[in-house]
Write a protein that holds these residues in place. Structure first.
Motif: not given
Lengths: 576, 310, 131
Positions: A74-86
């Motif tokens: 949805a709008s405001g969603a995070a882009p792809a996470h960095n593969g399990g990091g912080f």
């Protein structure tokens, strides 16, 4: 200058340190940067005097790896996470705009440099991040624990996704952090190891005041005494369950907490809440503000030794509590909010009771305003005491009536209207005198504003439904929800992974912002003034007992809050 | 003196039992009045008795590192002093059980014993905070005691005697000294409130309250005795001041009316203010309190030497 | 302030002498949960939405709509989410039954067992429920 333009100019300003920049909405900008660059980036922001640090959110993306299956964001969603990091999010707020720095960190040895040299108030948030996520903060001036107890095992970080309550058992407990050693050299006094045991045996939490004679030369704080792991608990409960969990974060701010939460979730889910529901939520929010300020008036009077005023103001507070009970069914946890609206309507009888209640309270409040501004003994404790200058208030990120009493015009109801505040505007109550008396006057004048607002809304309560249906699965995305609690700006960061439970709920309560101001102001004041200064920011004093270490040359004493309060009163010649 | 009468006096009346019952009653009246001023209900009549009994039956913990003997006997000494003081005053309107020339000074000294014992008790305890509390208690003692004594001296000079019963008699015959020596009355009343740590005339020693300060480590019997001693002092102090300034105590009715009247005033003063505007309470009391009392004395002496009969 | 203080002497104390004197609870008070079996369809929404897991529903006979409703008084947080979630209006919160303290843990589980259409019988008597 519209918010978009201001944020736009920030994008330009921060370009040298930006990895990626992303306007999330009209009022939100996300700037991704690296750990190495965060300090200069924040420095640039500070030089441009843009905003204040509102919160630091830690995120553990390991669950997101499993959950992510390409669901549309949805709008405001995070882009792809960095593969399990912080990830560490630094939220800077200015009026309605929020600028978030996003720093992605690897899973092993996540490290960020400290911001506390540039932004002094960052220390509290960084410590929280370090303790709960295990992110190493380089250069942090003070390694004492803040939220977790001293005997919590090291290397066990509760907010990480792989932590569950059972995993602490059997682990060796940590020894009390030997920070005493660090400071022994500098101060040359004997220091009792910072530990939470104290005679009155209440929660672990304390202020550490170093005094020279009667004057305070240094102040430090230890919190975490009612740390209940709510943020962690929220990840394990459904969206509906969490309404009630958030409500119970605080007794006096219960409604505003659940309101901030449901507003955030409704934004994520795209629910259009009917105007009547928003208006009713607003009325409850203002009633809660009245309750909170009246309660504070009594508590502050009690701290000053003015028990009669304490009894009177709390007697009148019963009026608002009865009104709240009449309409919602409970005096403290009103549980008015649903996802998508409210449960209870205000009928003709309720309107009538409210109006009569407001009239009565307004009369009493005028009376209290007279007392507070005229009673000599009271003024002695408040006039010219606890000055937080405009610059300090700005720099240290104070919020709420504490900031407004120093002339800093921060009021989210005005800057970024939510609920029904756009239709029923609020006047910001400001005072430029910066002392404790100003804080009293600001809060009492806010009471008048609240009475006026409640009457205005009752006059023109929009017709319609009380609630609309809300999905049980909230679409994936991130949302920031900021509301004006009685104590100041309440900040919620909510991330959904698209499921029935939230992925992350971050709560930053307003009192946390104001502690930094108190600690810096405390230095130079007399010990007897400290209780009043602390109560001046209206901290959540539901747990009123904290332990205070008073360090005098050559010896330490451990007091309870009650003892410090009485000391203050008797110093000024009263009787506790 | 007849031994039997003496024993009766010490145990039943006016000492011992009567004083205990009376002081508990006065504590009740004080708490009830303050509560009513604050629009509350207040305790029931047996509350002070219940508090006393509760404390007496609780375990007494003697902390490590204190001088055990002192720890246990100081409260007893304080209470004994208070009881003894009661024997010298016109309790319940009857003439004092004992009297001799100079017993006014002895009574004031006995009243002072209480605070001294609290101070010593605090100093005896190894708790750091008790030490601070005791320092403050003793400082307080010095600030209030002198003006208080001077204020009591006024009527004594007017009456021309050091004997309490004679001052009482003198007061009965002449105009109320609250009228002729208003400054003295003010200082005496305020001094009494300070001595008893009643709000708002309190110096920096709120720590000597029940759960903190010099009495922090006390529990059970010791605490009960200190508290009872405070109440007895309240009774004795009120009796003294009303005997001196409110026209003497001739009979039980006058006793009750006058002392309760004074108590009413002190309760009102307790509720009216946060605390008096005193920053450096000790310094101020030495300046204002003592000066007022001295001025009163000078006026008195001056008038007396001019032959004006007061 | 002076007027206040002296006037208070003649006013009735504000304190309510509970339990010797009580004032009636407001009509909307969220007291004990009440269940109407005749309206219930055992959709389990209340069970799911309860933040405290205070409700359990056993289906004795789905065709005849006979259910057993277990209500944990000690777990309930009196938030009324279940009342809002129920689409059949089978749940309500009493404004009279709120003296729920008890010295016996058994009384904290209320078992509502329907015995026919429209009936709702409380199985366990509550000791601490004297008004």
């Amino acid at each position: 200058m519209s918010e978009q333009m201001t944020l736009g100019s920030m994008t330009e300003l921060l370009k040298p340190w930006t990895v990626a920049s992303r306007p999330v909405s009209d009022t939100r900008l996300e700037v991704e940067t690296t750990a190495a660059n965060i300090v200069p980036a924040v420095g640039a922001l500070k030089t441009a005097q843009w905003g204040f640090l509102s919160a630091i959110t830690g995120l553990d993306n390991s669950a997101a790896v499993k959950a992510d299956s390409g669901t549309a964001a949805a709008s405001g969603a995070a882009p792809a996470h960095n593969g399990g990091g912080f990830e560490v999010l630094y939220h800077f707020c200015r009026g309605p705009s929020v600028l978030t720095f996003r720093v992605k960190l690897p899973r092993e040895a996540p490290t960020v440099p400290t911001l506390s040299a540039v932004v002094p108030s960052a220390l509290i948030y960084e410590k929280e991040l370090a303790e709960t996520f295990g992110v190493t903060i380089e250069g942090i001036p003070d390694r004492r624990r803040q939220f977790l107890s001293d005997d919590w095992p090291t290397n066990l970080y509760p907010m990480r996704k792989d932590f569950s309550p059972g995993s602490a058992e059997g682990l060796a407990q940590a020894a009390p952090v030997a920070v005493a050693e660090e400071r022994r050299g500098t101060l040359g006094t004997f220091i009792v190891p910072i530990g939470p045991q104290h005679p009155a045996l209440k929660e672990p939490g304390h202020f550490e005041l170093t005094v020279d004679g009667e004057t305070v030369t240094h102040a430090a704080i230890r919190l975490g005494y009612v740390h209940r792991g709510i943020e962690k608990g929220a990840e394990d409960r459904s969206w509906i369950h969490n309404i009630y969990l958030m409500e119970r974060i605080c007794g006096i701010c219960s409604h505003i907490h659940s309101t901030a939460y449901v507003l955030g979730v409704e934004k994520l889910a795209g629910t259009a809440v009917p105007p009547r529901a928003q208006a009713i939520r607003t009325i409850f929010a203002e009633m809660e503000r009245v309750h909170s300020h009246l309660l504070w008036l009594g508590v502050a009077a009690h701290e000053a030794g003015f028990d009669t005023l304490f009894m009177y103001s709390w007697r009148d507070r019963e009026t608002i509590m009865d009104l709240l009970e009449e309409i919602s069914g409970n005096r403290v946890n009103y549980s008015v909010n649903l996802l998508g609206g409210v449960k209870y309507d205000i009928d003709a009888k309720g309107t009538d009771s409210l109006r009569r209640g407001m009239d009565f309270l307004e009369k009493r409040t005028r009376h209290y305003l007279k007392i507070v501004t005229n009673d000599e003994s009271f003024l002695r404790r408040t006039r010219g005491v606890g000055n937080i200058t405009f610059e300090q208030a700005n720099l240290l990120g104070t919020v709420g009536p504490t900031a407004r009493a120093s002339g800093v015009s921060r009021d989210l109801r005005v800057e970024a209207p939510y609920l029904a505040y756009a239709d029923f505007p609020v006047k910001t109550v400001l005072d430029t005198r910066c002392d404790l008396e100003a804080r009293f006057i600001v809060r009492i004048n806010e009471l008048f504003e609240s009475y006026r607002l409640i009457r205005a809304i009752l006059e023109k309560l929009p017709p319609g439904d009380l609630a609309v249906a809300s999905p049980r699965r909230v679409p994936a995305g991130e949302v920031i929800s900021r509301v004006e609690a009685p104590r100041g700006e309440l900040f919620y960061f909510i991330r959904s992974g698209g499921g029935v439970k939230p992925d992350r709920v971050k709560v930053r309560t307003p009192s946390l912002c104001n502690w930094a101001a108190v600690l810096s102001v405390a230095v130079g004041h007399k010990l007897a003034d400290i209780p009043m200064i602390m109560v001046g920011i209206d901290p959540c004093f539901s747990c009123n007992d904290r332990s205070i270490t008073v360090r005098r040359r050559g010896s330490d004493e451990r007091w309870t809050w009650e003892e410090l309060r009485r000391y203050g009163i008797s110093y000024y010649g009263g009787d506790a | 003196m007849n031994v039997v009468l003496a024993i009766v006096a010490m145990i039943l009346f006016p000492g011992g039992l009567f004083v205990i019952v009376g002081s508990l009653a006065y504590e009740y009246v004080d708490r009830k009045l303050v509560a009513r001023f604050q629009n509350r209900v207040g305790p029931r009549w047996f509350q002070p008795l219940a508090d006393l009994v509760k404390l007496l039956v609780k375990e007494e913990i003697v902390p490590a590192g204190v001088n055990r003997g002192l720890f246990i006997w100081l409260p007893v000494a304080a209470l004994a002093a208070a009881f003894t003081a009661a024997l010298y005053i016109p309790m319940a309107g009857f003439p004092p059980t004992w009297g001799y020339r100079g017993d006014l000074v002895v009574t004031v000294y006995l009243l002072m014993m209480m605070t001294l014992c609290i101070g010593l008790a605090g100093a005896n305890t190894t708790d750091r905070f008790s030490i601070v509390g005791s320092t403050r208690a003793l400082t307080q003692l010095f600030s209030y005691e002198a003006p208080f004594l001077l204020a009591l001296l006024g009527p004594a000079i007017a009456a021309g005697t050091w004997r309490i019963s004679e001052v009482n008699g003198y007061a009965r015959e002449n105009m109320w000294m609250i009228v002729t020596q208003p400054l003295g009355f003010l200082v005496a009343l305020i001094g009494l409130m300070g001595k008893l740590e009643l709000p708002p005339f309190d110096a920096p020693e709120a720590e000597t309250e029940i759960v903190s300060g010099a009495l922090t480590e006390y529990s059970g019997r010791g605490l009960a005795f200190f508290r009872l001693g405070r109440d007895v002092e309240l009774l004795v102090g009120l009796t003294l001041i009303s005997a001196f300034y409110l026209g003497g105590l001739a009979n039980p009715l006058q006793f009750v009316l006058k002392t309760i009247g004074l108590l009413f005033i002190t309760a009102a003063l307790q509720s009216l203010f946060a605390r008096l505007r005193i920053d450096q309470t000790v310094g101020l009391w030495w300046r204002a309190g003592a000066v007022l009392a001295l001025v009163q004395l000078l006026i008195l002496i001056g008038l007396k030497s001019l032959g004006v009969h007061l | 302030m002076l007027n206040d203080v002296f006037a208070s002497l003649f006013k009735r104390p504000f304190t309510e002498l509970y339990p010797y004197a009580t004032h009636p609870a407001p009509a909307r008070l969220r007291g004990k949960l009440l269940w109407e079996e005749s309206k219930c369809k055992a959709c389990m929404l209340c069970v799911r939405d309860c933040p405290a897991r205070a409700i359990e529903i056993e289906v004795a006979d789905r065709a005849a709509r006979k259910y057993v409703f277990h209500y944990h008084i000690d777990r309930c947080i009196y938030c009324a989410q279940c009342v809002a979630s129920c689409k059949e209006n089978a749940l309500s919160m009493s404004s009279e039954l709120y003296h729920l303290a008890s010295t016996d843990k058994k009384t904290f589980t209320e078992v509502y067992r329907g015995v026919g259409e429209g009936a709702c019988v409380e199985e366990a008597a509550l000791d601490g429920d004297a008004p």
